[in-house]
Design a protein around this motif. Structure first.
Motif, PDB file in Angstrom:
ATOM      1  N   TYR A 176       0.814  -1.216   0.000  1.00 43.20           N
ATOM      2  CA  TYR A 176       0.000   0.000   0.000  1.00 43.20           C
ATOM      3  C   TYR A 176       0.851   1.270   0.000  1.00 43.20           C
ATOM      4  O   TYR A 176       0.575   2.222  -0.732  1.00 43.20           O
ATOM      5  N   ALA A 177       1.899   1.296   0.810  1.00 42.10           N
ATOM      6  CA  ALA A 177       2.685   2.519   0.981  1.00 42.10           C
ATOM      7  C   ALA A 177       3.471   2.900  -0.268  1.00 42.10           C
ATOM      8  O   ALA A 177       3.804   4.073  -0.456  1.00 42.10           O
ATOM      9  N   THR A 178       3.762   1.940  -1.128  1.00 45.60           N
ATOM     10  CA  THR A 178       4.620   2.222  -2.284  1.00 45.60           C
ATOM     11  C   THR A 178       3.932   2.025  -3.635  1.00 45.60           C
ATOM     12  O   THR A 178       4.491   2.411  -4.665  1.00 45.60           O
ATOM     13  N   GLU A 179       2.738   1.458  -3.664  1.00 45.27           N
ATOM     14  CA  GLU A 179       2.086   1.180  -4.945  1.00 45.27           C
ATOM     15  C   GLU A 179       1.590   2.467  -5.603  1.00 45.27           C
ATOM     16  O   GLU A 179       1.231   3.434  -4.921  1.00 45.27           O
ATOM     17  N   ASP A 180       1.559   2.450  -6.922  1.00 53.24           N
ATOM     18  CA  ASP A 180       1.165   3.641  -7.687  1.00 53.24           C
ATOM     19  C   ASP A 180      -0.333   3.894  -7.617  1.00 53.24           C
ATOM     20  O   ASP A 180      -0.777   5.047  -7.650  1.00 53.24           O
ATOM     21  N   VAL A 181      -1.108   2.850  -7.573  1.00 54.97           N
ATOM     22  CA  VAL A 181      -2.559   2.987  -7.526  1.00 54.97           C
ATOM     23  C   VAL A 181      -3.111   1.930  -6.578  1.00 54.97           C
ATOM     24  O   VAL A 181      -2.587   0.815  -6.508  1.00 54.97           O
ATOM     25  N   HIS A 182      -4.120   2.293  -5.820  1.00 49.13           N
ATOM     26  CA  HIS A 182      -4.687   1.377  -4.827  1.00 49.13           C
ATOM     27  C   HIS A 182      -5.841   0.570  -5.418  1.00 49.13           C
ATOM     28  O   HIS A 182      -6.549   1.030  -6.331  1.00 49.13           O
ATOM     29  N   LEU A 183      -6.015  -0.618  -4.879  1.00 59.40           N
ATOM     30  CA  LEU A 183      -7.132  -1.482  -5.246  1.00 59.40           C
ATOM     31  C   LEU A 183      -8.340  -1.182  -4.372  1.00 59.40           C
ATOM     32  O   LEU A 183      -8.206  -0.871  -3.186  1.00 59.40           O
ATOM     33  N   TRP A 184      -9.518  -1.342  -4.944  1.00 58.62           N
ATOM     34  CA  TRP A 184     -10.761  -1.057  -4.231  1.00 58.62           C
ATOM     35  C   TRP A 184     -11.176  -2.296  -3.421  1.00 58.62           C
ATOM     36  O   TRP A 184     -12.144  -2.972  -3.726  1.00 58.62           O
ATOM     37  N   ARG A 185     -10.414  -2.581  -2.388  1.00 61.11           N
ATOM     38  CA  ARG A 185     -10.727  -3.738  -1.557  1.00 61.11           C
ATOM     39  C   ARG A 185     -10.020  -3.628  -0.213  1.00 61.11           C
ATOM     40  O   ARG A 185      -9.000  -2.940  -0.063  1.00 61.11           O
ATOM     41  N   ASP A 186     -10.564  -4.316   0.763  1.00 60.82           N
ATOM     42  CA  ASP A 186      -9.902  -4.584   2.029  1.00 60.82           C
ATOM     43  C   ASP A 186      -9.664  -6.082   2.123  1.00 60.82           C
ATOM     44  O   ASP A 186     -10.400  -6.881   1.530  1.00 60.82           O
TER      45      ASP A 186
ATOM     46  N   LYS B  21       5.162 -31.300   1.110  1.00 55.78           N
ATOM     47  CA  LYS B  21       5.678 -29.936   1.078  1.00 55.78           C
ATOM     48  C   LYS B  21       5.094 -29.080  -0.043  1.00 55.78           C
ATOM     49  O   LYS B  21       5.051 -27.856   0.062  1.00 55.78           O
ATOM     50  N   LEU B  22       4.653 -29.698  -1.130  1.00 56.14           N
ATOM     51  CA  LEU B  22       4.179 -28.906  -2.269  1.00 56.14           C
ATOM     52  C   LEU B  22       2.858 -28.190  -2.002  1.00 56.14           C
ATOM     53  O   LEU B  22       2.495 -27.253  -2.718  1.00 56.14           O
ATOM     54  N   SER B  23       2.101 -28.642  -1.013  1.00 61.58           N
ATOM     55  CA  SER B  23       0.840 -27.961  -0.663  1.00 61.58           C
ATOM     56  C   SER B  23       0.739 -27.791   0.847  1.00 61.58           C
ATOM     57  O   SER B  23      -0.347 -27.725   1.401  1.00 61.58           O
ATOM     58  N   GLU B  24       1.875 -27.675   1.499  1.00 57.32           N
ATOM     59  CA  GLU B  24       1.934 -27.773   2.960  1.00 57.32           C
ATOM     60  C   GLU B  24       1.329 -26.591   3.704  1.00 57.32           C
ATOM     61  O   GLU B  24       0.831 -26.723   4.810  1.00 57.32           O
ATOM     62  N   ILE B  25       1.359 -25.404   3.091  1.00 58.57           N
ATOM     63  CA  ILE B  25       1.025 -24.193   3.848  1.00 58.57           C
ATOM     64  C   ILE B  25      -0.244 -23.543   3.297  1.00 58.57           C
ATOM     65  O   ILE B  25      -0.193 -22.745   2.357  1.00 58.57           O
ATOM     66  N   PRO B  26      -1.401 -23.891   3.857  1.00 56.02           N
ATOM     67  CA  PRO B  26      -2.635 -23.218   3.436  1.00 56.02           C
ATOM     68  C   PRO B  26      -2.755 -21.833   4.074  1.00 56.02           C
ATOM     69  O   PRO B  26      -2.349 -21.628   5.216  1.00 56.02           O
ATOM     70  N   SER B  27      -3.271 -20.904   3.309  1.00 55.36           N
ATOM     71  CA  SER B  27      -3.503 -19.550   3.803  1.00 55.36           C
ATOM     72  C   SER B  27      -4.853 -19.081   3.300  1.00 55.36           C
ATOM     73  O   SER B  27      -5.192 -19.287   2.132  1.00 55.36           O
ATOM     74  N   LEU B  28      -5.630 -18.464   4.165  1.00 53.26           N
ATOM     75  CA  LEU B  28      -6.996 -18.074   3.827  1.00 53.26           C
ATOM     76  C   LEU B  28      -7.065 -16.554   3.726  1.00 53.26           C
ATOM     77  O   LEU B  28      -6.744 -15.840   4.681  1.00 53.26           O
ATOM     78  N   LEU B  29      -7.469 -16.058   2.571  1.00 51.48           N
ATOM     79  CA  LEU B  29      -7.547 -14.620   2.321  1.00 51.48           C
ATOM     80  C   LEU B  29      -8.986 -14.233   2.009  1.00 51.48           C
ATOM     81  O   LEU B  29      -9.601 -14.800   1.099  1.00 51.48           O
ATOM     82  N   VAL B  30      -9.501 -13.279   2.751  1.00 48.79           N
ATOM     83  CA  VAL B  30     -10.859 -12.777   2.536  1.00 48.79           C
ATOM     84  C   VAL B  30     -10.756 -11.417   1.848  1.00 48.79           C
ATOM     85  O   VAL B  30     -10.129 -10.493   2.358  1.00 48.79           O
ATOM     86  N   ASN B  31     -11.352 -11.310   0.666  1.00 48.01           N
ATOM     87  CA  ASN B  31     -11.402 -10.051  -0.071  1.00 48.01           C
ATOM     88  C   ASN B  31     -12.770  -9.417   0.133  1.00 48.01           C
ATOM     89  O   ASN B  31     -13.792 -10.073  -0.092  1.00 48.01           O
ATOM     90  N   HIS B  32     -12.782  -8.156   0.541  1.00 41.10           N
ATOM     91  CA  HIS B  32     -14.044  -7.442   0.721  1.00 41.10           C
ATOM     92  C   HIS B  32     -14.033  -6.209  -0.171  1.00 41.10           C
ATOM     93  O   HIS B  32     -13.160  -5.345  -0.056  1.00 41.10           O
ATOM     94  N   TYR B  33     -15.008  -6.168  -1.095  1.00 42.29           N
ATOM     95  CA  TYR B  33     -15.096  -5.092  -2.079  1.00 42.29           C
ATOM     96  C   TYR B  33     -16.359  -4.274  -1.816  1.00 42.29           C
ATOM     97  O   TYR B  33     -17.456  -4.697  -2.197  1.00 42.29           O
ATOM     98  N   PRO B  34     -16.244  -3.110  -1.186  1.00 44.43           N
ATOM     99  CA  PRO B  34     -17.429  -2.268  -0.962  1.00 44.43           C
ATOM    100  C   PRO B  34     -17.971  -1.726  -2.287  1.00 44.43           C
ATOM    101  O   PRO B  34     -17.270  -1.739  -3.307  1.00 44.43           O
TER     102      PRO B  34
ATOM    103  N   GLU C 288     -23.537  -1.104  -6.647  1.00 39.79           N
ATOM    104  CA  GLU C 288     -24.733  -1.322  -5.837  1.00 39.79           C
ATOM    105  C   GLU C 288     -24.503  -2.169  -4.586  1.00 39.79           C
ATOM    106  O   GLU C 288     -25.088  -1.908  -3.538  1.00 39.79           O
ATOM    107  N   LYS C 289     -23.681  -3.190  -4.694  1.00 38.63           N
ATOM    108  CA  LYS C 289     -23.541  -4.138  -3.591  1.00 38.63           C
ATOM    109  C   LYS C 289     -22.083  -4.340  -3.209  1.00 38.63           C
ATOM    110  O   LYS C 289     -21.195  -4.286  -4.041  1.00 38.63           O
ATOM    111  N   ALA C 290     -21.876  -4.586  -1.907  1.00 35.69           N
ATOM    112  CA  ALA C 290     -20.566  -5.054  -1.469  1.00 35.69           C
ATOM    113  C   ALA C 290     -20.430  -6.518  -1.886  1.00 35.69           C
ATOM    114  O   ALA C 290     -21.415  -7.245  -2.001  1.00 35.69           O
ATOM    115  N   ARG C 291     -19.208  -6.935  -2.136  1.00 33.93           N
ATOM    116  CA  ARG C 291     -18.931  -8.327  -2.515  1.00 33.93           C
ATOM    117  C   ARG C 291     -17.821  -8.861  -1.624  1.00 33.93           C
ATOM    118  O   ARG C 291     -16.838  -8.168  -1.367  1.00 33.93           O
TER     119      ARG C 291
END
Length: 345
Positions: free
Chosen positions: A121-131, A190-203, A281-284
């Motif tokens: 966020y601090a260095t990117e040229d343009v921000h994405l519309w999401r949290d 090891k090839l799939s050892e580390i699951p990570s869950l990311l929630v994208n919220h788009y107002p 119209e809607k958050a996603r």
């Protein structure tokens, strides 16, 4: 915390920092329900005859699109709905309940991080519309103790969800093993050892033609399993130079191949560019679970897929080498793979 897009009220125009250059803007986005992305029913995989047919559908989808959707996958609909509700409730919490999770430091290894746009966020040229809300899931028993305590059922529900989606990933990876002719368990360990869950919220966005929720990219991991909001379009996949919408289907998961799957399959399966657009119209909300190799794991074309007629396209490397390059790259998505191709190709 005012940086969180979900904390803004009654925004009438897109702030300048969120407006993409003209060549990167989505323009006027219209979503016709696209049936192009294959939808694969997993209910009959116990039957050997049906299993073979399902495997062939998965392989073809991986070759043609890099994406497919699965239904009758074994993850309970109630759990999927409850998990989505919990995440939406989290983003609606008062700011004081979310502050401790906010972080802009990409190098911090937090078990749970809340940030806006991206960790650049601090260095990117343009921000994405999401949290974003990122939950580490390895080892789950340890990580879960650092997840949010509000909503009160968060840890219980999300923990159960992560466990079930991990089981689904193991099933899909085994089907891919069979289809590619690899030894059982090739994608395990090891090839799939580390699951990570990311929630994208788009107002909701006042002008979706100017900005993006997620810009075009390919996933650097092995495989991704995504739950879309049940009634809000947003995900698009690039096919033959055209952006096509991935229809939200109730109780379905979207599965897509990451770069490591493309490398291991020696280009038999494709990691394909995709993006997320916004709407006025809607958050996603979407929930993505990434299955990531251990940093020390060796990634290379599977030996069973390499012979004199099909020489290896990529060299052998450690996954952490790939990620170091991936995080520094600029230019198109293909740049990420170029450094790992053998010169003969």
């Amino acid at each position: 915390m005012e940086k969180l897009v979900s904390s803004w009220n009654n925004v009438q125009t897109v702030p300048e920092k969120y407006i993409f250059p003209p060549e990167k803007r989505p323009g006027n986005v219209t979503f016709n329900a696209s049936k192009s992305i294959p939808v694969i029913d997993l209910e009959a995989i116990a039957s050997s005859q049906d299993r073979d047919a399902i495997i062939q559908k998965i392989l073809k989808a991986g070759e043609d699109f890099g994406f497919f959707q699965v239904i009758n996958h074994g993850v309970a609909e109630d759990l999927m709905n409850d998990t989505m509700s919990v995440f939406k409730e989290f983003f609606e919490l008062p700011e004081e309940d979310k502050t401790s999770f906010y972080c802009e430091d990409a190098m911090r290894n937090n078990h749970c991080m809340l940030y806006t746009s991206s960790l650049l966020y601090a260095t990117e040229d343009v921000h994405l519309w999401r949290d974003n809300l990122r939950n580490s899931c390895h080892p789950l028993e340890e990580c879960i103790q650092h997840w949010p305590e509000k909503p009160t059922r968060y840890r219980h529900v999300v923990g159960a969800y992560a466990t079930e989606v991990k089981k689904l990933s193991a099933t899909i990876l085994e089907l891919l093993c069979e289809g590619l002719g690899l030894e059982p368990g090739h994608f395990g360990g090891k090839l799939s050892e580390i699951p990570s869950l990311l929630v994208n919220h788009y107002p909701p966005c006042p002008d979706p033609s100017l900005t993006l929720g997620v810009s075009e990219h390919c996933d650097p991991n092995l495989i991704t399993i995504l739950q879309q909001d049940s009634d809000v379009f947003g995900l698009q996949v690039l096919k033959n130079g055209e952006w096509i919408g991935v229809e939200p289907i109730s109780n379905a998961f979207v599965v897509n191949m990451g770069y490591q799957m493309q490398i291991i399959s020696n280009n038999k399966l494709r990691s394909v560019e995709h993006r997320a657009v916004t709407n006025s119209e809607k958050a996603r909300t979407s929930v993505a679970m990434f299955f990531i190799p251990n940093g020390d794991s060796i990634v290379e074309p599977a030996k069973a897929l390499v012979d004199p007629r099909n020489p290896a396209i990529y060299k052998s490397f450690q996954y952490k080498e790939f990620m170091s390059h991936f995080l520094k790259k600029t230019g198109g998505t293909d740049v990420a793979l170029e450094a790992f191709k053998l010169q003969a190709n």
